[in-house]
Design an enzyme around this catalytic site. Structure first.
Site, mmCIF file in Angstrom:
data_model
loop_
_atom_site.group_PDB
_atom_site.id
_atom_site.type_symbol
_atom_site.label_atom_id
_atom_site.label_comp_id
_atom_site.label_asym_id
_atom_site.label_seq_id
_atom_site.Cartn_x
_atom_site.Cartn_y
_atom_site.Cartn_z
ATOM 1 N N LYS A 1 0.834 -1.213 0.000
ATOM 2 C CA LYS A 1 0.000 0.000 0.000
ATOM 3 C C LYS A 1 0.862 1.253 0.000
ATOM 4 O O LYS A 1 2.041 1.245 0.405
ATOM 5 C CB LYS A 1 -0.963 -0.002 1.196
ATOM 6 C CG LYS A 1 -0.316 -0.118 2.584
ATOM 7 C CD LYS A 1 0.271 1.161 3.152
ATOM 8 C CE LYS A 1 0.971 0.952 4.484
ATOM 9 N NZ LYS A 1 1.709 2.152 4.952
ATOM 10 N N ASP B 1 -2.330 -1.914 9.682
ATOM 11 C CA ASP B 1 -2.423 -1.988 8.218
ATOM 12 C C ASP B 1 -2.995 -3.313 7.710
ATOM 13 O O ASP B 1 -3.258 -3.451 6.515
ATOM 14 C CB ASP B 1 -1.032 -1.792 7.583
ATOM 15 C CG ASP B 1 -0.501 -0.379 7.763
ATOM 16 O OD1 ASP B 1 -1.311 0.536 7.991
ATOM 17 O OD2 ASP B 1 0.723 -0.195 7.662
#
Length: 310
Positions: A16, A144
């Site tokens: 990401k 995350d």
């Protein structure tokens, strides 16, 4: 049964980029609330799960994995054991992880491994966990990990694990300058607190409950790279540069060679450059490679952790 003959489940999960990262004031427990806009990009981790009596993990891939732990402190092993406990599963799993997301690079590679492991073990063991079950386990593993399950583009609040999908149209072209060094996330947050103390007369005090700027959401919704470039923000960038000054040189180099903008991803030290289109990405990748940097192209948004048919 050999690993090549064993029925493996193959799951792919993305790294990401935080295209926006606002960090709140440090709280009494030492943590910070954040407001972030995540984008999943086409730099993937591949996890294959094989039946086994106990729990083990091995690594390969395009990056140096020699320093990774393979004991119970590994996040993928933690994910597998957590699901086994929840499901009452008595066996184990052998995980083979092919890594392409930089380690300690601010792109959530370890989180992607954990998310992929949850999906792979659920399928391998037939535990039939719901999406909510997996999300709850993911949130316990790290801020995350839930996003690596979800993928796409999303707003994260709290520790980053309270997610709401964000509408993004089109595809954004990124060039990632991958670091040789690593930065520890806790170290970067500590440096942020010191940075804020040092510059308390020059910068506004941090909010306790930060939020994502509407300009970022509008840029993502419009699929407009120029608009997004003007909105890229990361409160962790200044402390990351303070700890690794060469990051500043990389940012300057990319912006001199056609990037619309560059940003440190997460706690760094990976630098993500947004480019106008594929041709711009190719030109920038060549320029960065000529400067002896490891540069890879990626697009976003892409899907979260999902089973791949081998």
């Amino acid at each position: 049964m050999t690993s090549s003959a064993a029925p493996a489940v193959h799951v792919r999960a993305p790294g990401k980029i935080n295209v926006f990262m606002r960090v709140g004031a440090v709280m009494d427990d030492g943590y910070h609330d954040v407001a972030t806009a995540y984008q999943a990009v086409s730099l993937y981790e591949d996890v294959r799960a094989y039946p086994a009596d106990d729990f083990s993990v091995g690594f390969s891939g395009s990056i140096d994995t020699s320093g990774l732990v393979t004991d119970d402190t590994n996040l993928a092993i933690k994910a597998a054991k957590m699901l086994a406990r929840k499901a009452g599963y008595k066996g184990g799993v052998r995980l083979e992880i092919e890594k392409h997301v930089p380690i300690g690079g601010g792109m959530g590679g370890g989180s992607a491994d954990a998310a992929a492991t949850l999906v792979a073990c659920d399928a391998l063991w037939g535990t039939e966990a719901t999406k909510d079950d997996l999300h709850a386990l993911a949130a316990r593993l790290g801020a995350d990990v839930p996003f690596a399950l979800l993928g796409g583009t999303a707003i994260g609040t709290g520790r980053g694990d309270r997610l709401s999908p964000a509408l993004a149209t089109g595809s954004f072209h990124w060039v990632l300058a991958l670091p040789e060094a690593q930065l520890s996330t806790p170290t970067v947050y500590t440096e942020l607190d010191k940075h804020r103390e040092r510059h308390s007369h020059d910068i506004a005090p941090a909010q306790r409950k930060p939020s994502v700027d509407t300009a970022v959401l509008q840029a993502l919704r419009a699929g407009d790279p120029q608009m997004l470039a003007e909105s890229l923000t990361n409160d962790l960038q200044a402390p990351a540069i303070h700890l690794s000054p060469e990051i500043g040189d990389v940012l300057e180099l990319g912006e001199m060679n056609g990037a619309l903008a560059g940003i440190v991803s997460g706690s760094g030290p990976t630098v993500a450059f947004l480019t106008p289109d594929l041709d711009g990405a190719l030109d920038l990748q060549i320029a960065l490679s000529a400067a002896r940097l490891t540069a890879v192209r990626a697009t976003g948004p892409v899907h979260g952790a999902r089973i791949i048919g081998d």
